[in-house]
Design a protein around this motif. Structure first.
Motif, PDB file in Angstrom:
ATOM      1  N   VAL A  97      35.700  42.246  38.330  1.00  0.00           N
ATOM      2  CA  VAL A  97      35.964  42.234  39.712  1.00  0.00           C
ATOM      3  C   VAL A  97      34.458  42.154  39.749  1.00  0.00           C
ATOM      4  O   VAL A  97      33.695  43.513  39.279  1.00  0.00           O
ATOM      5  CB  VAL A  97      36.486  43.525  40.124  1.00  0.00           C
ATOM      6  CG1 VAL A  97      36.128  43.310  41.675  1.00  0.00           C
ATOM      7  CG2 VAL A  97      38.252  43.312  40.164  1.00  0.00           C
ATOM      8  N   GLU A 104      39.359  48.731  43.371  1.00  0.00           N
ATOM      9  CA  GLU A 104      39.556  47.686  42.136  1.00  0.00           C
ATOM     10  C   GLU A 104      41.120  47.197  41.786  1.00  0.00           C
ATOM     11  O   GLU A 104      41.258  46.455  42.409  1.00  0.00           O
ATOM     12  CB  GLU A 104      38.759  48.114  41.081  1.00  0.00           C
ATOM     13  CG  GLU A 104      38.867  47.131  40.227  1.00  0.00           C
ATOM     14  CD  GLU A 104      37.188  47.285  39.124  1.00  0.00           C
ATOM     15  OE1 GLU A 104      35.960  47.166  39.109  1.00  0.00           O
ATOM     16  OE2 GLU A 104      37.899  48.194  38.745  1.00  0.00           O
ATOM     17  N   LYS A 105      41.751  48.457  41.351  1.00  0.00           N
ATOM     18  CA  LYS A 105      43.196  47.973  41.374  1.00  0.00           C
ATOM     19  C   LYS A 105      44.250  47.923  42.858  1.00  0.00           C
ATOM     20  O   LYS A 105      44.732  46.866  41.988  1.00  0.00           O
ATOM     21  CB  LYS A 105      43.095  49.448  40.043  1.00  0.00           C
ATOM     22  CG  LYS A 105      42.767  49.903  39.187  1.00  0.00           C
ATOM     23  CD  LYS A 105      42.977  51.222  38.482  1.00  0.00           C
ATOM     24  CE  LYS A 105      42.231  51.274  37.367  1.00  0.00           C
ATOM     25  NZ  LYS A 105      42.724  52.715  36.571  1.00  0.00           N
ATOM     26  N   ASN A 161      34.645  41.199  45.457  1.00  0.00           N
ATOM     27  CA  ASN A 161      35.527  41.900  45.983  1.00  0.00           C
ATOM     28  C   ASN A 161      34.642  41.982  47.716  1.00  0.00           C
ATOM     29  O   ASN A 161      33.585  42.159  47.808  1.00  0.00           O
ATOM     30  CB  ASN A 161      35.516  43.565  46.019  1.00  0.00           C
ATOM     31  CG  ASN A 161      35.393  44.576  46.462  1.00  0.00           C
ATOM     32  OD1 ASN A 161      36.674  44.517  47.864  1.00  0.00           O
ATOM     33  ND2 ASN A 161      36.377  45.127  46.021  1.00  0.00           N
ATOM     34  N   ASN A 177      31.617  43.118  43.590  1.00  0.00           N
ATOM     35  CA  ASN A 177      31.374  42.998  44.839  1.00  0.00           C
ATOM     36  C   ASN A 177      30.590  41.821  45.549  1.00  0.00           C
ATOM     37  O   ASN A 177      29.604  41.214  44.900  1.00  0.00           O
ATOM     38  CB  ASN A 177      30.446  44.573  45.011  1.00  0.00           C
ATOM     39  CG  ASN A 177      30.671  44.733  46.449  1.00  0.00           C
ATOM     40  OD1 ASN A 177      30.499  44.582  47.351  1.00  0.00           O
ATOM     41  ND2 ASN A 177      31.946  45.369  46.899  1.00  0.00           N
TER      42      ASN A 177
END
Ligand code: SF4
Ligand code: SF4
Lengths: 452, 311
Positions: free
Chosen positions: A270, A245-246, A160, A272
């Motif tokens: 996920v 996230e989703k 992410n 970061n």
């Protein structure tokens, strides 16, 4: 305002205010004290292993984990432990703090040395020992995410780098200056955890970062740890909340996390970018998570910028050292303006998952007055989770637990988009949170009722 | 003093008032056009109606001892729409009755903006048309540009029903140069207003498009003149200003489509098969009543979730 002929969007476009883009992180030192909470994560934290009067050094553990999810916390300065104090927070939970008076020497503990890693277990243990939690803001312990249950095989690592909250540029900075380390963190994770593919998601307002990440990935194409399907950088349209996230998973590979589920239910993990960046550095140096890069910005800040601050530094002192305020602060927010938390006390410490401090002037801090819902549907169009925020809001105000459940209140990710767009200025997120608490309380009481 | 509040800490600039202001601006071309078609009587009715409605709104909030909402401008929008649905020679007292029904009875007695289940202006139009059928039977236009005298004419839809006279030319229909209610004749002015609302994101296309499309298709399929039905009566006014009313129409895209198609079908049915020349108001009122049900049928599925439970 823009056209909306077909009303298909599921996102919003607040002004991104990334005023601090490209500003290098200035290290701030010489704090008068640091107050380190023993819990800076989701789940239980640590129990103190130092006592008042102890001499501690940078990187030395201050607490030991009390559960499988807990990660240790470390001294961010060298000095003397002034107190171990306890406080009852407004939500009724207890928080314990270790306060250290720095000696100004910044001596690094001899315990800080690169971890020896031979097996996956070593890797997971090292990550845990580093005190790493999700640095994007969720503070979910990283070692737990990297070790999903055996019945949940994961094949995709999503990185992410969206940083969709306005103002914040600390992740962008990490991508611009530390892309090779981000990629190194990815490769190490691939080696020990094993992913088929890695997708880095980034918004198109950070093209420089995207380029840096692409170049860094290309440079290690022949590394034996390179995942089977490669590492790709996907540039997404700038919109909020791309980095949720989703939402990010759906945008990047079309998979949808089932309601109440976790990404690992659909084979995805996920992380970061800043988490992976730290991970690479830690594997090399062994220095645990003791500093944090934060963006300081907002209408009341004299000199906005990015700053590297020791964990536990007081907000007040950080602001002062970073140049102070230019007007009376009206509101201080830890985190971004959409999901951050307004603090009532400037002596609160910087914690692991802080990525920004925003200071609004009195005018910007003014709270809008709420009026009747006009059923305009803007909140519905804004909701990334396809909820009906105005219906949840109504049910929450009516204390209607059945309706709250029927409206899937627990699916809400509290992104704030609905409140942002509401022309009637309704406090939708606030009521939705109350609704969640109601549902939880009702569930707890039926559970109790069932047992007795 | 530090403010502490729940996130988000940013709010969009759009307010209820700014939305209503956009709708008022969108009606300005219509008001101007009414002057050229109906003389001074047109704009005067609009202005009176807006003022009377605002007065009723302020008064009823005062009497009910609730917070004052006249500043959100929604009463002005309603007032303009009530006027838009009346002929130029409407007596002032009938206008006042119309505004009373819209603001006091339909809107405030049900709790004010957001809680009214039916569109106030549409309901007022129906009540007036039924109660004062005699007084509102004749439609007048100015006898010459800027003329004070009004001459009575049949509306295009009446002509279509009775077949007694020639229907106006395409150009006259477009500019609105024919008899009818003061806010509905000028298609050009309505399109300008509708376009403004679309471009500024106040409304979307789903309900207007399906409403107009269904009516046109239906009238065409029954052998009527679809162009005449498209360009006369309240169809275009309603498409941009009434089926798009936030409070009384569905919030989701499938809901808007159902609403538009349903209202279009009923309009077509009434226009072709009933004794009345026009059916738009009844169609909208009927769909208003159905809206809470449409909302339940079309509630979206939460991302990753199972269907919303139906009540
Ligand atoms: S955005 Fe606000 S006014 Fe519009 S439907 Fe949602 S809650 Fe109601
Ligand atoms: S309901 Fe929850 S998920 Fe949906 S927009 Fe509002 S805060 Fe975001």
């Amino acid at each position: 305002m823009k056209m909306n002929l077909l009303a298909l969007s599921r996102s919003i476009h607040p002004k991104d205010n990334k005023n601090t883009v490209g500003m290098a992180a200035i290290p701030l030192t010489g704090f008068s004290k640091v107050t380190i909470p023993l819990n800076m994560q989701i789940g239980p934290g640590c129990e103190a292993i130092v006592a008042k009067g102890d001499q501690v050094e940078i990187g030395q553990p201050l607490g030991k984990p009390i559960g499988p999810w807990s990660v240790p916390v470390h001294a961010s300065v060298s000095g003397q432990v002034a107190s171990i104090s306890e406080e009852i927070l407004s939500d009724g939970s207890h928080a314990e703090y270790v306060t250290i008076i720095p000696d100004g020497l910044d001596t690094v503990s001899p315990l800080v040395k690169p971890p020896q890693i031979e097996t996956k277990e070593d890797f997971i243990k090292a990550i845990r020992d580093s005190g790493l939690v999700g640095l994007g803001g969720a503070a979910f312990p990283t070692h737990v995410k990297l070790d999903p249950p055996a019945d949940r095989p994961v094949d995709t690592l999503v990185v992410n780098a969206a940083e969709c909250e306005p103002y914040i540029t600390s992740d962008c900075l990490i991508c611009n200056n530390g892309a090779p380390e981000v990629v190194e963190g990815i490769l190490a994770t691939c080696k020990w955890v094993g992913f088929d593919r890695v997708i880095i998601g980034i918004e198109d307002n950070k093209m420089e970062s995207a380029k840096a990440l692409k170049a860094a990935a290309r440079a290690v194409k022949d590394d034996p740890r390179w995942p089977r399907d490669g590492i790709s950088v996907k540039v997404l349209k700038t919109a909020y909340p791309t980095g949720a996230e989703k939402v990010l998973i759906r945008l990047l590979n079309g998979r949808i996390v089932p309601e109440g589920g976790l990404p690992c239910d659909i084979g995805v993990v996920v992380h970061n970018v800043s988490t992976l960046h730290f991970l690479a550095r830690y594997l090399k140096t062994g220095m645990p998570l003791v500093t944090k890069v934060i963006t300081l910005d907002g209408s009341a800040v004299a000199t906005p910028g990015n700053f590297e601050v020791p964990m536990g530094a007081m907000i007040e002192e950080v602001i002062e050292k970073a140049g102070g305020t230019k007007t009376t602060p009206g509101k201080i927010i830890m985190g971004g303006p959409m999901m951050g938390i307004a603090v009532d006390d400037m002596t609160r410490p910087i914690v692991k998952h802080n990525n920004a401090i925003l200071i609004f002037d009195e005018k910007e801090a003014e709270l809008p007055e709420e009026s009747a819902c006009i059923l305009c549907g803007r909140c519905i169009r804004a909701c990334p989770m396809r909820l009906l925020p105005m219906s949840i809001d109504k049910a929450a105000r009516g204390l209607d637990v059945k309706e709250l459940n029927a409206r899937h209140v627990q699916t809400c990710i509290e992104c704030g988009s609905c409140s942002y767009v509401c022309p009637a200025k309704r406090y939708l997120v606030q009521n939705i949170r109350n609704g969640k608490a109601l549902v939880e309380a009702a569930a707890a009481s039926t559970e109790k009722g069932g047992k007795s | 003093m530090l403010h502490v509040s729940a996130s988000p800490h940013l709010r969009d600039r759009v307010t209820t008032r700014s939305i209503m202001l956009h709708v008022i601006i969108a009606l300005v071309p219509v008001i101007i056009a009414s002057f050229f078609i109906f003389g001074l009587a047109g704009p005067m009715l609009f202005v009176f109606s807006a003022a009377i409605s605002a007065g009723f709104e302020a008064l009823s909030r005062m009497i009910m001892k609730r917070e004052q909402t006249v500043g959100d401008l929604s009463a002005i929008v309603t007032g303009l729409l009530v006027a838009a649905s009346l002929p130029a020679n409407t007596p002032l007292w009938i206008l006042i009755v119309g505004d009373f029904i819209a603001i006091v009875v339909v809107k405030q007695m049900f709790g004010g903006l957001g809680d009214n289940f039916a569109n106030p202006a549409v309901t007022a139009r129906i009540v007036l048309a039924v109660s004062f059928a005699g007084q509102l039977a004749s439609y007048s236009v100015a006898d010459k540009l800027l003329g004070i005298d009004l001459v009575t004419r049949a509306t295009p839809l009446m002509i279509a029903k009775e077949g007694s006279q020639a229907i106006p030319s395409f150009m006259d229909l477009l500019l609105g140069n024919h008899a009818g209610c003061i806010g509905e004749t000028s298609i050009a002015a309505l399109l300008a207003g509708g376009l403004f609302l679309l471009l500024t994101g106040i409304i979307d296309l789903w309900a207007p498009l399906t409403f107009i499309g269904t009516t046109v298709l239906f009238t065409w399929a029954t052998g009527a003149d679809p162009v005449l039905h498209l360009m006369s009566g309240a169809l275009i006014l309603a498409a941009f200003f009434m089926v798009t009313d936030y409070v009384t129409s569905p919030t989701t895209i499938p809901g808007k489509i159902i609403f538009g198609v349903g209202a279009g079908l009923i309009t077509g049915l009434l226009r072709i098969y009933s004794a009345m020349p026009e059916g738009v108001s009844f169609a909208i009122l009927f769909m208003n009543i159905l809206t809470p049900h449409i909302e339940r049928w079309t509630a979206p599925t939460a991302l990753g979730g199972v269907k919303h439970a139906k009540k």
